[in-house]
Write a protein that holds these residues in place. Structure first.
Motif, PDB file in Angstrom:
ATOM      1  N   THR A 213      -1.197   0.321   3.470  1.00 18.10           N
ATOM      2  CA  THR A 213      -0.250  -0.636   4.044  1.00 18.10           C
ATOM      3  C   THR A 213       1.139  -0.410   3.458  1.00 18.10           C
ATOM      4  O   THR A 213       2.135  -0.420   4.183  1.00 18.10           O
ATOM      5  CB  THR A 213      -0.723  -2.079   3.802  1.00 18.10           C
ATOM      6  OG1 THR A 213      -2.012  -2.253   4.413  1.00 18.10           O
ATOM      7  CG2 THR A 213       0.250  -3.086   4.376  1.00 18.10           C
ATOM      8  N   LYS A 214       1.203  -0.182   2.161  1.00 18.23           N
ATOM      9  CA  LYS A 214       2.483   0.068   1.491  1.00 18.23           C
ATOM     10  C   LYS A 214       3.123   1.348   2.023  1.00 18.23           C
ATOM     11  O   LYS A 214       4.324   1.379   2.309  1.00 18.23           O
ATOM     12  CB  LYS A 214       2.253   0.175  -0.018  1.00 18.23           C
ATOM     13  CG  LYS A 214       3.508   0.321  -0.828  1.00 18.23           C
ATOM     14  CD  LYS A 214       3.185   0.362  -2.318  1.00 18.23           C
ATOM     15  CE  LYS A 214       4.436   0.532  -3.146  1.00 18.23           C
ATOM     16  NZ  LYS A 214       4.138   0.580  -4.590  1.00 18.23           N
TER      17      LYS A 214
ATOM     18  N   THR B 132       4.395   0.678   5.617  1.00 19.29           N
ATOM     19  CA  THR B 132       5.531  -0.247   5.601  1.00 19.29           C
ATOM     20  C   THR B 132       6.802   0.448   5.121  1.00 19.29           C
ATOM     21  O   THR B 132       7.871   0.278   5.713  1.00 19.29           O
ATOM     22  CB  THR B 132       5.212  -1.467   4.710  1.00 19.29           C
ATOM     23  OG1 THR B 132       4.022  -2.092   5.198  1.00 19.29           O
ATOM     24  CG2 THR B 132       6.344  -2.465   4.721  1.00 19.29           C
ATOM     25  N   LYS B 133       6.684   1.238   4.054  1.00 19.23           N
ATOM     26  CA  LYS B 133       7.850   1.971   3.558  1.00 19.23           C
ATOM     27  C   LYS B 133       8.389   2.931   4.614  1.00 19.23           C
ATOM     28  O   LYS B 133       9.602   3.046   4.801  1.00 19.23           O
ATOM     29  CB  LYS B 133       7.495   2.758   2.287  1.00 19.23           C
ATOM     30  CG  LYS B 133       7.509   1.958   1.039  1.00 19.23           C
ATOM     31  CD  LYS B 133       7.286   2.866  -0.160  1.00 19.23           C
ATOM     32  CE  LYS B 133       7.509   2.160  -1.459  1.00 19.23           C
ATOM     33  NZ  LYS B 133       7.348   3.080  -2.610  1.00 19.23           N
TER      34      LYS B 133
ATOM     35  N   GLN C  69       8.054   2.710   7.900  1.00 20.23           N
ATOM     36  CA  GLN C  69       8.670   1.938   8.981  1.00 20.23           C
ATOM     37  C   GLN C  69      10.055   1.437   8.582  1.00 20.23           C
ATOM     38  O   GLN C  69      10.994   1.493   9.380  1.00 20.23           O
ATOM     39  CB  GLN C  69       7.766   0.778   9.387  1.00 20.23           C
ATOM     40  CG  GLN C  69       6.540   1.225  10.142  1.00 20.23           C
ATOM     41  CD  GLN C  69       5.558   0.095  10.396  1.00 20.23           C
ATOM     42  OE1 GLN C  69       5.410  -0.812   9.593  1.00 20.23           O
ATOM     43  NE2 GLN C  69       4.856   0.183  11.516  1.00 20.23           N
ATOM     44  N   GLU C  70      10.194   0.971   7.352  1.00 20.35           N
ATOM     45  CA  GLU C  70      11.498   0.493   6.882  1.00 20.35           C
ATOM     46  C   GLU C  70      12.507   1.633   6.807  1.00 20.35           C
ATOM     47  O   GLU C  70      13.665   1.473   7.207  1.00 20.35           O
ATOM     48  CB  GLU C  70      11.346  -0.180   5.516  1.00 20.35           C
ATOM     49  CG  GLU C  70      10.631  -1.506   5.568  1.00 20.35           C
ATOM     50  CD  GLU C  70      10.292  -2.080   4.194  1.00 20.35           C
ATOM     51  OE1 GLU C  70      10.542  -1.407   3.163  1.00 20.35           O
ATOM     52  OE2 GLU C  70       9.765  -3.202   4.149  1.00 20.35           O
TER      53      GLU C  70
ATOM     54  N   ALA D 288       0.230   3.444  13.507  1.00 24.79           N
ATOM     55  CA  ALA D 288       1.384   2.569  13.322  1.00 24.79           C
ATOM     56  C   ALA D 288       2.490   3.031  14.252  1.00 24.79           C
ATOM     57  O   ALA D 288       2.551   4.204  14.644  1.00 24.79           O
ATOM     58  CB  ALA D 288       1.856   2.612  11.876  1.00 24.79           C
TER      59      ALA D 288
END
Length: 156
Positions: free
Chosen positions: A104-105, A108-109, A111-112, A146
């Protein structure tokens, strides 16, 4: 007998052609579903520069996606190997929770980071008078998918 062999040859030929066509088409796209924008001499220098910037942003996003897909695949393979060795249900649950947190991390990184790169690219494109959109493309990360957001040129 002769009719069957002709049909087999024709079918094989069609399959070979269809496989080759897909391989050539993938070279055109920077990220699957996002085409590489070509530059021509009728464009103003400002538009040419902005389109080069957009292409660079999409190439960077593609590189980040590929790098993180590889990391996720290794992470998932390691998780599966550890899970297979473990017999204790409690420890299996801990391994799963740890994996879920790590994957998940990672996603998320990515995507950011892609979002920041996209925002900067769109700002530059807007200044040059280029209309753009964000297109969400699917990336495969271990056992998950994702959506990541490269830029698509609409008009200039």
């Amino acid at each position: 007998m002769f009719k069957k062999s002709i049909a087999a040859v024709i079918f094989s030929f069609i399959m070979i052609l269809s496989m080759g066509t897909g391989a050539f088409a993938s070279e055109i796209e920077v990220v699957d579903g996002v085409s590489y924008e070509t530059i021509n001499e009728t464009m103003s220098p400002e538009v040419q520069k902005a389109i080069k910037d957009i292409n660079k942003v999409n190439e960077k996003i593609e590189a980040e996606i590929a790098k993180n897909e590889e990391k996720a695949a290794k992470l998932y393979a390691r998780y599966e190997a550890e899970l297979e060795k473990e017999t204790d249900l409690e420890k299996k649950a801990e391994l799963t929770a740890k994996y879920e947190e790590q994957i998940t991390k990672l996603i998320t990184k990515l995507q950011e980071k892609a979002e920041k790169m996209t925002e900067k690219g769109i700002e530059k494109a807007d200044k040059a008078g280029i209309e753009t959109n964000i297109v969400l493309v699917e990336g495969f990360f271990g056992d998950r998918t994702a959506l990541i957001d490269p830029i698509v040129v609409v008009s200039w």
